[in-house]
Design a protein around this motif. Structure first.
Motif, short mmCIF file in Angstrom:
data_model
loop_
_atom_site.label_atom_id
_atom_site.label_comp_id
_atom_site.label_asym_id
_atom_site.label_seq_id
_atom_site.Cartn_x
_atom_site.Cartn_y
_atom_site.Cartn_z
N LEU A 216 0.84 -1.21 0.00
CA LEU A 216 0.00 0.00 0.00
C LEU A 216 0.86 1.25 0.00
O LEU A 216 1.92 1.29 0.61
N VAL A 217 0.37 2.27 -0.68
CA VAL A 217 1.07 3.56 -0.64
C VAL A 217 0.17 4.57 0.08
O VAL A 217 -1.05 4.47 0.01
N PRO A 218 0.78 5.52 0.79
CA PRO A 218 -0.03 6.50 1.51
C PRO A 218 -0.65 7.51 0.56
O PRO A 218 -0.08 7.83 -0.49
N GLY A 219 -1.84 7.96 0.91
CA GLY A 219 -2.50 8.96 0.09
C GLY A 219 -3.41 9.82 0.95
O GLY A 219 -3.62 9.54 2.13
N ILE A 220 -3.94 10.87 0.34
CA ILE A 220 -4.88 11.74 1.04
C ILE A 220 -6.13 11.87 0.16
O ILE A 220 -6.03 11.93 -1.07
#
Ligand SMILES: Nc1nc2c(ncn2[C@@H]2O[C@H](COP(=O)(O)OP(=O)(O)OP(=O)(O)O)[C@@H](O)[C@H]2O)c(=O)[nH]1
Ligand SMILES: [Mg+2]
Ligand SMILES: [Zn+2]
Length: 300
Positions: free
Chosen positions: A5-9
């Motif tokens: 998973l990659v972080p996002g907003i």
């Protein structure tokens, strides 16, 4: 967060999808994983599974630092059905926007957002707009600002369309993230545009193109050049409090609480008792708003 998973907003949500931005600045449209236990909202920090076709899926919603919550009446399920709704996540401040006039300033609405903002962990700020319409104001804006300054709420009164007005709001927010909340047509998008460099159509644009008033329909996260961000929210007509106890009112009504300590009777309810310091010292508009909210919370 799992390795894949990659972080996002979350920038905006609509139609069961979210516009998200990854840590590397890439924007994607994301679906929601079936196992999510809540709906993502603008400002949420999420873990994204990037799909090879350019799509993405929100697999994790991180714990929220702050939350702006209200109760929403469900149209489909009869008059009294209410559901809790989170309007924005992780904003440091809630910028309450109210016009001096057109539409008229409603203290009750300001106080409700104030209570919800404090309860949700945000610093409340007050922007009174349409200063140029001061001659139509029901009460002097300086009086309103002074009343809120008394309980620790910083505020400004501006014409949002001027450079000086925008600068005053920018200074108030001071590079933080703020959820921008208030009645429809008070100038929220106008000020968000002024502070973020535009990009969003506002009333003015639509007025010019003859398509009538523009109304924001989706909460939208927009960066500001000074490192902060604003969440432009759709206009609200009413704001029913969610998850609030009567004791949660003390922040938003510190002036009432302070005066109450000087009432002659310890159990004074400030409804006409002799020696009531609240009736004597607190602004009648403030007291009326307090009584209304308290009655509502005690009833619920
Ligand atoms: N006179 C005056 N008009 C303003 C001011 N700020 C905004 N307006 C006008 O008010 C109208 C509504 O502005 P918006 O920024 O779209 O209001 P909003 O709060 O985003 O409205 P919703 O998206 O419906 O909630 C537009 O025609 C603006 O040009 C102001 O300080 N003075
Ligand atoms: Mg708007
Ligand atoms: Zn009293």
């Amino acid at each position: 967060m799992a390795d894949s998973l990659v972080p996002g907003i979350v920038l905006a949500v609509g139609g069961g999808l979210a516009a998200v931005r990854t840590g590397t600045g890439e924007e994607r449209v994301a679906k929601f994983a079936g196992r999510l236990d809540r709906r993502p909202v603008a400002g949420d920090r999420v873990g994204l599974l990037l799909e090879p076709d350019g799509g993405a899926r929100i697999d994790v919603i991180e714990e929220r630092a702050t939350e702006l919550r209200r109760q929403q009446r469900m149209r489909s399920e009869g008059e009294r059905a209410m559901k809790e709704q989170v309007l924005a996540a992780n904003a440091e401040c809630v910028l309450i926007v109210a016009a001096i006039a057109d539409p008229p300033l409603r203290r009750g609405l300001i106080d409700r957002i104030l209570v919800a903002g404090w309860r949700g962990g945000m610093v409340p700020l007050l922007a009174i707009t349409k200063r140029d319409l001061a001659d139509r104001a029901a009460e002097p804006p300086d009086q309103v600002l002074a009343d809120y300054a008394l309980i620790g709420v910083e505020g400004v009164c501006v014409d949002v369309r001027t450079a000086a007005g925008a600068q005053a709001v920018r200074a108030l927010i001071a590079g933080r993230t703020a959820a921008v909340v208030g009645h429809s047509g008070v100038g929220k998008s106008t000020l968000v545009n002024a502070l973020t460099g535009g990009g969003q159509a506002t009333g003015a644009v639509h007025d010019l193109s003859g398509r009538g008033r523009h109304t924001t329909t989706t909460a939208t996260w927009l960066d500001t050049p000074d490192g902060g961000a604003l969440i432009d929210l759709p206009g609200i007509r009413s704001f029913s409090l969610a998850g609030i106890e009567p004791s949660d009112l003390r922040h938003a009504f510190a002036d009432v609480a302070e005066a109450a300590e000087r009432c002659r009777f310890r159990d004074c309810r400030h409804v006409g008792e002799a020696g009531c310091a609240v009736a004597e010292d607190v602004d009648p508009a403030r007291l009326a708003s307090y009584r209304k909210l308290l009655a509502e919370l005690e009833e619920g």
